[in-house]
Design a protein around this motif. Structure first.
Motif, short mmCIF file in Angstrom:
data_model
loop_
_atom_site.label_atom_id
_atom_site.label_comp_id
_atom_site.label_asym_id
_atom_site.label_seq_id
_atom_site.Cartn_x
_atom_site.Cartn_y
_atom_site.Cartn_z
N MET A 204 0.82 -1.20 0.00
CA MET A 204 0.00 0.00 0.00
C MET A 204 0.86 1.25 0.00
N LEU A 205 1.91 1.27 0.81
CA LEU A 205 2.78 2.44 0.87
C LEU A 205 3.46 2.68 -0.47
N ARG A 206 3.84 1.61 -1.12
CA ARG A 206 4.46 1.74 -2.44
C ARG A 206 3.49 2.37 -3.43
N ALA A 207 2.24 1.91 -3.42
CA ALA A 207 1.25 2.43 -4.35
C ALA A 207 0.88 3.87 -4.02
N VAL A 208 0.76 4.18 -2.73
CA VAL A 208 0.44 5.56 -2.32
C VAL A 208 1.56 6.51 -2.74
N THR A 209 2.81 6.08 -2.57
CA THR A 209 3.95 6.91 -2.97
C THR A 209 3.90 7.20 -4.47
N ALA A 210 3.51 6.21 -5.26
CA ALA A 210 3.42 6.39 -6.71
C ALA A 210 2.33 7.41 -7.06
N VAL A 211 1.17 7.32 -6.39
CA VAL A 211 0.09 8.27 -6.66
C VAL A 211 0.52 9.69 -6.28
N ALA A 212 1.14 9.83 -5.10
CA ALA A 212 1.62 11.16 -4.69
C ALA A 212 2.61 11.71 -5.70
N GLY A 213 3.47 10.83 -6.21
CA GLY A 213 4.45 11.27 -7.19
C GLY A 213 3.83 11.78 -8.46
N THR A 214 2.76 11.14 -8.93
CA THR A 214 2.10 11.59 -10.16
C THR A 214 1.44 12.95 -9.96
N HIS A 215 1.14 13.30 -8.71
CA HIS A 215 0.53 14.60 -8.43
C HIS A 215 1.57 15.62 -7.96
N GLY A 216 2.83 15.21 -7.92
CA GLY A 216 3.89 16.14 -7.60
C GLY A 216 3.91 16.63 -6.17
N ILE A 217 3.44 15.81 -5.23
CA ILE A 217 3.45 16.23 -3.83
C ILE A 217 4.24 15.22 -3.00
N PRO A 218 4.86 15.67 -1.90
CA PRO A 218 5.66 14.77 -1.07
C PRO A 218 4.79 13.82 -0.27
N VAL A 219 5.39 12.71 0.15
CA VAL A 219 4.66 11.73 0.96
C VAL A 219 5.57 11.24 2.07
N GLN A 220 5.03 11.19 3.27
CA GLN A 220 5.71 10.63 4.43
C GLN A 220 5.05 9.30 4.76
N VAL A 221 5.85 8.23 4.80
CA VAL A 221 5.29 6.90 5.05
C VAL A 221 5.84 6.34 6.36
N SER A 222 4.97 5.70 7.11
CA SER A 222 5.38 4.98 8.32
C SER A 222 5.32 3.50 7.99
N VAL A 223 6.50 2.86 7.94
CA VAL A 223 6.58 1.48 7.46
C VAL A 223 6.22 0.50 8.57
N GLU A 224 5.65 -0.62 8.14
CA GLU A 224 5.34 -1.70 9.07
C GLU A 224 6.33 -2.83 8.82
N GLU A 225 7.37 -2.89 9.65
CA GLU A 225 8.39 -3.92 9.55
C GLU A 225 8.48 -4.68 10.86
N THR A 226 8.83 -5.96 10.78
CA THR A 226 9.04 -6.75 11.98
C THR A 226 10.22 -6.18 12.76
N MET A 227 10.00 -5.92 14.05
CA MET A 227 11.03 -5.35 14.91
C MET A 227 11.22 -6.25 16.12
N ALA A 228 12.39 -6.84 16.22
CA ALA A 228 12.63 -7.76 17.33
C ALA A 228 13.02 -7.02 18.61
N CYS A 229 13.77 -5.91 18.49
CA CYS A 229 14.22 -5.21 19.69
C CYS A 229 13.58 -3.84 19.84
N GLY A 230 13.39 -3.13 18.74
CA GLY A 230 12.79 -1.81 18.78
C GLY A 230 13.76 -0.70 19.13
N THR A 231 15.03 -1.04 19.35
CA THR A 231 16.01 -0.04 19.78
C THR A 231 17.23 0.04 18.88
N GLY A 232 17.22 -0.64 17.74
CA GLY A 232 18.29 -0.51 16.76
C GLY A 232 19.44 -1.47 16.90
N ILE A 233 19.33 -2.45 17.78
CA ILE A 233 20.46 -3.35 18.03
C ILE A 233 20.46 -4.55 17.10
#
Length: 299
Positions: A204-233
């Motif tokens: 969905m984020l990929r598709a939303v980014t493409a739509v925003a791009g066709t309209h020439g406006i920026p997009v901020q996405v919050s990704v949903e990725e598996t996080m085992a620690c949450g602190t960068g380790i």
């Protein structure tokens, strides 16, 4: 307040409620509530003190209130033993919670027109964002989608806080049949949107980014990725992101994100290490790029 970093607390559960296909847990956590900014998340220990379930679970913060000194609410669906254990918690049970974590949504300096796009439970962090944007005088429009009506989160609230709210479901049980990107372009044009904020599954984020791009406006996405620690380790949540210098780096969603500029995320390469990413076997880079990276490391 001198320290804006995350805190680890054992906090009492205030309530657990069923919200259609989801559960919402509210905990009393003043230290997290006072530090929270829209887009950040918490990392929760599951299974109890004597459980063999070692990995924490990350959840986007959906709501923060001043009650009881500061409460934090997060949303989840039952997908395994950890979330099943969470769904069984009751008032006054204690949870081990770390937060707030991650990079929040950047807010515009001046009032602009913003469209917020969410997929399923990914809609949760967009509601505190909507409140923050409105306090800055921004126009807010919602586009929320899900597989079915029971997975469209908080439609009533979306209608209340936004100028317009459009809903889509894959099966047509609520709103327009289809996906958020089927209606997003029209919403952008009618609302004269200046920026898109989105949270949901990677496709969905990929598709939303493409739509925003066709309209020439920026997009901020919050990704949903598996996080085992949450602190960068642990480095389990890395995604390939192109920096301002043109170099692709494998960055950690939990500390460098979860919010990124959509056009800089290499969605086609998520789940792999691109051959031309910094440090990958195929990365050579230009001499200017190598010099820039060396200067960055020194700094």
């Amino acid at each position: 307040m001198s320290d804006n970093g995350p805190v680890q607390v054992r906090c009492p559960v205030l309530n657990v409620r069923r919200v259609d296909a989801y559960y919402a847990i509210t905990v009393v956590a003043p230290g997290i509530a006072e530090r929270f900014r829209s887009g950040q998340f918490v990392s929760v220990s599951v299974g109890g003190d004597h459980s063999s379930t070692l990995l924490r679970r990350p959840f986007a913060i959906h709501d923060v209130k001043p009650d009881y000194g500061g409460t934090v609410e997060f949303l989840f669906s039952v997908r395994g033993t950890g979330t099943a254990w969470l769904a069984e918690r009751r008032s006054r049970d204690l949870l081990d919670v770390v937060g707030p974590l991650g990079r929040p949504f950047p807010l515009p300096r001046d009032p602009v027109n913003c469209v917020l796009v969410g997929g399923g439970s990914g809609s949760a962090p967009l509601f505190p964002l909507a409140q923050s944007l409105r306090r800055r005088g921004c126009r807010v429009d919602f586009v929320l989608g899900a597989a079915s009506a029971d997975r469209v989160f908080s439609a009533i609230t979306a209608r209340r806080v936004a100028e317009t709210a459009v809903f889509t479901t894959d099966d047509g049980s609520f709103g327009t049949r289809g996906r958020v990107t089927d209606v997003l372009g029209r919403v952008i044009e009618e609302a004269r949107s200046d920026v898109v904020y989105a949270c949901g599954p990677m496709p969905m984020l990929r598709a939303v980014t493409a739509v925003a791009g066709t309209h020439g406006i920026p997009v901020q996405v919050s990704v949903e990725e598996t996080m085992a620690c949450g602190t960068g380790i642990c480095m389990t949540c890395v995604v390939p992101v192109v920096g301002d210098d043109g170099i692709t780096r494998m960055v950690r969603s939990c500390v460098d994100g979860p919010v990124f500029r959509g056009e800089q995320v290499r969605f086609d390469d998520v789940g792999s290490i691109p051959f031309d990413a910094l440090g990958a076997p195929g990365w050579k880079g230009s001499s200017a790029a190598r010099a820039a990276e060396s200067a960055r490391d020194i700094a």
